[in-house]
Scaffold this motif. Structure first.
Motif, PDB file in Angstrom:
ATOM      1  N   ALA A 153     -29.959   1.168  -0.696  1.00 17.87           N
ATOM      2  CA  ALA A 153     -30.802   2.372  -0.703  1.00 17.87           C
ATOM      3  C   ALA A 153     -32.284   2.004  -0.610  1.00 17.87           C
ATOM      4  O   ALA A 153     -33.065   2.715   0.033  1.00 17.87           O
ATOM      5  CB  ALA A 153     -30.532   3.189  -1.966  1.00 17.87           C
ATOM      6  N   THR A 154     -32.658   0.891  -1.221  1.00 12.81           N
ATOM      7  CA  THR A 154     -34.057   0.425  -1.144  1.00 12.81           C
ATOM      8  C   THR A 154     -34.427   0.109   0.309  1.00 12.81           C
ATOM      9  O   THR A 154     -35.513   0.466   0.775  1.00 12.81           O
ATOM     10  CB  THR A 154     -34.253  -0.831  -2.010  1.00 12.81           C
ATOM     11  N   VAL A 173     -30.836 -13.871  -9.175  1.00 19.62           N
ATOM     12  CA  VAL A 173     -30.633 -13.683 -10.627  1.00 19.62           C
ATOM     13  C   VAL A 173     -29.145 -13.491 -10.914  1.00 19.62           C
ATOM     14  O   VAL A 173     -28.597 -14.065 -11.870  1.00 19.62           O
ATOM     15  CB  VAL A 173     -31.464 -12.494 -11.152  1.00 19.62           C
ATOM     16  N   CYS A 174     -28.467 -12.702 -10.077  1.00 22.69           N
ATOM     17  CA  CYS A 174     -27.013 -12.506 -10.260  1.00 22.69           C
ATOM     18  C   CYS A 174     -26.275 -13.831 -10.099  1.00 22.69           C
ATOM     19  O   CYS A 174     -25.359 -14.155 -10.869  1.00 22.69           O
ATOM     20  CB  CYS A 174     -26.460 -11.522  -9.230  1.00 22.69           C
ATOM     21  N   LEU A 178     -20.779   6.796  -5.198  1.00 22.68           N
ATOM     22  CA  LEU A 178     -22.016   6.247  -4.635  1.00 22.68           C
ATOM     23  C   LEU A 178     -21.872   6.029  -3.127  1.00 22.68           C
ATOM     24  O   LEU A 178     -22.819   6.262  -2.361  1.00 22.68           O
ATOM     25  CB  LEU A 178     -22.385   4.927  -5.320  1.00 22.68           C
ATOM     26  N   MET A 238     -22.643  -1.518  -7.700  1.00 26.38           N
ATOM     27  CA  MET A 238     -23.752  -0.587  -7.982  1.00 26.38           C
ATOM     28  C   MET A 238     -25.085  -1.245  -7.662  1.00 26.38           C
ATOM     29  O   MET A 238     -25.986  -0.615  -7.091  1.00 26.38           O
ATOM     30  CB  MET A 238     -23.713  -0.174  -9.460  1.00 26.38           C
ATOM     31  N   VAL A 239     -25.220  -2.520  -8.007  1.00 22.40           N
ATOM     32  CA  VAL A 239     -26.457  -3.256  -7.687  1.00 22.40           C
ATOM     33  C   VAL A 239     -26.633  -3.318  -6.163  1.00 22.40           C
ATOM     34  O   VAL A 239     -27.729  -3.101  -5.631  1.00 22.40           O
ATOM     35  CB  VAL A 239     -26.395  -4.683  -8.295  1.00 22.40           C
ATOM     36  N   VAL A 276     -33.157 -10.525  -6.437  1.00 21.28           N
ATOM     37  CA  VAL A 276     -32.157  -9.853  -7.287  1.00 21.28           C
ATOM     38  C   VAL A 276     -30.821 -10.598  -7.216  1.00 21.28           C
ATOM     39  O   VAL A 276     -30.180 -10.861  -8.242  1.00 21.28           O
ATOM     40  CB  VAL A 276     -32.000  -8.374  -6.870  1.00 21.28           C
ATOM     41  N   VAL A 308     -36.948  -8.828  -2.091  1.00 23.26           N
ATOM     42  CA  VAL A 308     -36.307  -8.049  -3.167  1.00 23.26           C
ATOM     43  C   VAL A 308     -34.826  -8.415  -3.253  1.00 23.26           C
ATOM     44  O   VAL A 308     -34.297  -8.732  -4.326  1.00 23.26           O
ATOM     45  CB  VAL A 308     -36.454  -6.530  -2.911  1.00 23.26           C
ATOM     46  N   PHE A 316     -25.501  -1.206  -3.991  1.00 19.24           N
ATOM     47  CA  PHE A 316     -25.880   0.136  -3.520  1.00 19.24           C
ATOM     48  C   PHE A 316     -27.379   0.364  -3.690  1.00 19.24           C
ATOM     49  O   PHE A 316     -28.047   0.872  -2.795  1.00 19.24           O
ATOM     50  CB  PHE A 316     -25.087   1.203  -4.294  1.00 19.24           C
ATOM     51  N   ILE A 317     -27.905  -0.040  -4.849  1.00 22.48           N
ATOM     52  CA  ILE A 317     -29.335   0.147  -5.110  1.00 22.48           C
ATOM     53  C   ILE A 317     -30.166  -0.629  -4.081  1.00 22.48           C
ATOM     54  O   ILE A 317     -31.162  -0.119  -3.552  1.00 22.48           O
ATOM     55  CB  ILE A 317     -29.686  -0.288  -6.558  1.00 22.48           C
ATOM     56  N   LEU A 336     -19.849  -3.223 -11.296  1.00 25.68           N
ATOM     57  CA  LEU A 336     -21.277  -3.272 -11.620  1.00 25.68           C
ATOM     58  C   LEU A 336     -22.066  -3.912 -10.472  1.00 25.68           C
ATOM     59  O   LEU A 336     -23.158  -3.456 -10.118  1.00 25.68           O
ATOM     60  CB  LEU A 336     -21.499  -4.063 -12.913  1.00 25.68           C
ATOM     61  N   LEU A 364     -19.218 -12.644 -10.475  1.00 23.77           N
ATOM     62  CA  LEU A 364     -20.657 -12.363 -10.292  1.00 23.77           C
ATOM     63  C   LEU A 364     -21.222 -13.189  -9.138  1.00 23.77           C
ATOM     64  O   LEU A 364     -21.905 -12.669  -8.255  1.00 23.77           O
ATOM     65  CB  LEU A 364     -21.423 -12.739 -11.561  1.00 23.77           C
ATOM     66  N   ILE A 409     -17.036   5.838  -9.853  1.00 23.21           N
ATOM     67  CA  ILE A 409     -18.498   5.920  -9.708  1.00 23.21           C
ATOM     68  C   ILE A 409     -18.916   5.221  -8.406  1.00 23.21           C
ATOM     69  O   ILE A 409     -19.736   5.739  -7.641  1.00 23.21           O
ATOM     70  CB  ILE A 409     -19.219   5.285 -10.916  1.00 23.21           C
TER      71      ILE A 409
END
Lengths: 434, 316
Positions: free
Chosen positions: A329-330, A366-367, A271, A322-323, A363, A359, A325-326, A319, A389, A267
């Protein structure tokens, strides 16, 4: 925005490209660093999930007044873990006075025969020291030679230090024709449970005048724990019957977690491909940097003594990717929005980075919080999850806030005006979209 | 989505109602039937039998099944180890708390398969829950620290309401997830619980992502006059695809596990799907509507105060 010269940018691209290429090769090729086995990415997925071939031995034992099965299992486990790695070994009791040992074939083992030979060693004797590699005692009347005749029982093992050197002192039962003296490392051959310890790792072996202890001296403490565990395994309080040892060879059998980690890895790859198709040049920079940070993370997880690289860390890493990547992309979406307001490409990137800074930081904070909570307050696998993490959050921050921006600056030296390289839409002169 | 968040207070009351209903049903089911716990939490017995003849594998499994049925139990799960070994081991687990039944079952197995009574080839032992309890205790401490950390982060970063929102995202994911586990009779194991706790962190993460995106847009010239609820919806719509893409891929992975038709994998797949649904529900709808309605109420209060001050100044 600082633009670099073409020469400087070319050099930087080559360096990053080389690091990326080396890291990619290391992802598939395991290697040895000193005393550590560094697993490849695929090797990490195979660890502790039945994805390696396994050699098992079933021993039968006879009980007497000195039998202590739990201690024997503990000692055998430690000895095997020291040789083959923590995740590769499982020792447990079966019914009918039997013990079973499973060893997943580690990448650095030469083959199943090496494992079998080590496993067989638990039954075939205790301690022997000779001055020749054939393993036979050779008694000479030279007080500089250390000689112990035949097999002896190990009674105790302890560590000591003296003027910067590290030693392991082994006490054994006194008998026969022992003489005292000292032997330089190159001439001493120690056998524990029929397994030879050649002198590569230690400087000298000396025997006390009472001929009941010998001490091996090392210049560093790198091998202390390993040798200590191995000598202690020579003290196994269990009589294992060498005639009835049974060896079983099991082929790899992946579990559900293996498939989940493979799926998550695929995945993430998908991405990356999507990002390159959608966002073009900045995405290429991002993918290169993201992969370099992944290789670094895999290396660190194996180097740290409190973490084990395995399926759990691979899934957590997937995981986090993926975060990441998001978040990337933002940033790119924000670049497009800024560009459509009529700004130049460089200004769009600058303003987008400024506006998405909060942002990304929130984020990743928090991680980081989650990672630190697990790593500090958790135990066993939670420590690995937490460390993965926390480190991923840190590296993602470096990639997104510094790395991509830096490489984009380098790219501007070659082409800074063609919007299509940045996947930005066509815009006529003076056009502004709100 | 814009229509839903047009009146966030209404959305909040609906989401709270649905969430409360799910939790209430979950509590009722747990009160009467308990969770569907795996053997890791105890309440199971394990029969280990070493047998010599490989051909008799099915005979042993069927025979043990018959004996268990006689006492009102069924085989929950069985595994076989060392099939290439001299004496492979059959391991059968059944759900029970009766020591007397375990002794009788052992006696029946001995007589059925003509096993020597003093032999160590057969054992019927109670499975301990100590390992699972120990692991759960290991999980609860860092989760509690994380809860406090999230609240502190939200409070210091913005205000106390934001901190409360982070806590709501985190806690409600766990509660909704556990309730759905109870409702769907998903097996509670260490894996499914770990998945749930990680989902709670992801839920807080997703709420943070969307809310901070909305705040960052509010700080721009073009959107400073827009309501936060509109900005929140715009953020949801604008970033929908990039968040749905990886989420649906993971959902597909868990759904694939269900089609393996393996007992434990199916339950793990179901647990994964429930976790993803909990994340989406709590991070966007429950926490989103709570935070947006609270912030909108605050800004309305501020506007009232401002307009009252303006009126007083004008009168003067």
């Amino acid at each position: 925005m600082n633009n670099y010269s073409k020469t400087k940018s070319t050099i930087i691209f080559i360096i990053f490209g080389l690091i990326f290429a080396i890291g990619t090769i290391l992802s598939f090729v395991p290697m040895r660093f000193g005393s550590k086995d560094y697993e490849s990415f695929l090797g990490a997925m195979a660890l502790s999930n039945d994805c390696t071939d396994t050699v098992s031995a079933i021993y039968k034992y006879t009980e007497d007044e000195n039998t202590d099965v739990n201690r024997a299992i503990d000692l055998m486990g430690k000895s095997l873990e020291g040789k083959f790695g923590k995740n590769s070994v499982n020792v447990y009791k079966l019914s009918d006075n039997r013990i079973r040992v499973d060893v997943s074939k580690p990448v650095t083992a030469s083959g199943e025969s090496e494992i079998e030979e080590y496993l067989a060693g638990f039954t075939s004797g205790r301690l022997k020291i000779t001055n020749n590699s054939s393993g036979t005692a050779n008694i000479e009347e030279n007080k500089n030679l250390l000689e112990i005749d035949g097999w002896k029982d190990i009674e105790s093992v302890s560590t000591k230090t003296y003027k910067g050197s590290y030693g392991i002192e082994v006490a054994f039962t006194k008998s026969g024709k022992n003489t005292f003296g000292m032997m330089i490392g190159g001439n001493a051959y120690i056998y524990v449970n029929n397994k030879a310890f050649p002198s590569d790792n230690y400087n000298k072996v000396e025997l006390t005048s009472e001929a009941t202890t010998f001490t091996i001296w090392f210049s560093s403490n790198e091998y202390i724990e390993y040798y200590k565990n191995t000598f202690e395994s020579g003290m196994i309080p269990l009589h294992l019957d060498s005639e009835t040892v049974e060896f079983i060879y099991t082929k790899a059998n992946p579990t559900a977690l293996t498939y989940i980690s493979i799926a998550i890895s695929l995945i993430v790859l998908a991405l990356y491909v999507y990002a390159i198709v959608k966002f073009r040049v900045p995405a290429i920079m991002y993918v290169v940097l993201s992969n370099i940070s992944t290789y670094l993370l895999l290396f660190l997880l194996q180097a740290m003594p409190w973490t084990e690289l395995g399926i759990v860390s691979i899934i957590t890493l997937g995981l986090m990717k993926m975060v990441e990547f998001i978040l990337f992309a933002t940033i790119q979406k924000r670049v497009k929005e800024e560009y459509m307001l009529g700004k130049s490409i460089e200004t769009s990137f600058e303003d987008a980075n400024k506006r998405t800074l909060s942002v990304i930081l929130d984020v990743l904070t928090v991680c980081l919080l989650g990672g630190l909570s697990f790593a500090i307050a958790g135990k066993f696998e939670l420590v690995t999850i937490g460390t993965t993490l926390a480190l991923s959050a840190f590296f993602s921050g470096m990639v997104l806030l510094l790395g991509v921006k830096y490489l984009n600056n380098c790219y501007y030296a070659f082409n800074s005006t063609d919007a299509s390289f940045y996947a930005l839409p066509e815009r006529t002169e003076g056009e502004i979209n709100e | 989505m814009n229509k839903l968040f047009k009146s966030p207070r209404k959305l909040l009351s609906y989401t709270l109602l649905i969430t409360a209903t799910i939790m209430a049903l979950g509590v009722i089911l747990v009160a009467f039937f308990g969770f569907n716990k795996s053997y890791q939490f105890g309440g199971y017995y394990e029969i280990n039998i070493d047998y010599l003849d490989m051909e008799k594998k099915d005979e042993y499994i069927n025979g043990i099944d018959e004996i268990l049925n006689k006492y009102g139990y069924t085989v929950d799960h069985y595994t076989m180890e060392g099939e290439k070994s001299f004496t492979p081991t059959l391991c059968v687990r059944y759900e029970s708390n009766s020591e007397d039944d375990a002794k009788n079952i052992k006696t029946d197995i001995i007589s059925k398969f003509n096993i020597d009574e003093k032999s160590t080839l057969l054992s019927v032992d109670k499975m301990s829950s100590t390992y699972a309890s120990h692991k759960i205790a290991n999980l609860l401490i860092p989760m509690s620290i994380l809860l406090v950390g999230l609240f502190a982060f939200g409070w210091f970063r913005r205000n106390i309401l934001y901190g409360v929102a982070e806590v709501i995202a985190y806690l409600s994911t766990i509660l909704v997830g556990l309730s759905l586990y109870a409702l769907t009779r998903t097996m509670i194991s260490l894996s499914s619980l770990s998945l749930l706790f990680i989902s709670a962190l992801l839920s807080a993460l997703i709420f943070t992502y969307f809310s901070v995106n909305a705040f960052s847009k509010k700080n721009t010239i073009h959107s400073e006059k827009k309501e936060l609820s509109d900005l929140f919806c715009d953020t949801l719509s604008a970033n929908k695809f990039i968040t749905i893409l990886p989420a649906s891929a993971i959902l597909a992975v868990f759904a694939g596990l269900i089609f393996t038709f393996n007992h434990s994998l199916m339950h793990l797949g179901l647990a994964g799907i429930i976790c993803i649904c909990s994340i989406v529900w709590t991070s966007i709808f429950v926490t989103g509507s709570y935070f947006v309605s609270v912030v909108n109420a605050e800004s309305k209060r501020e506007k009232k105060v401002l307009s009252r001050n303006n009126t007083i100044n004008n009168e003067k």
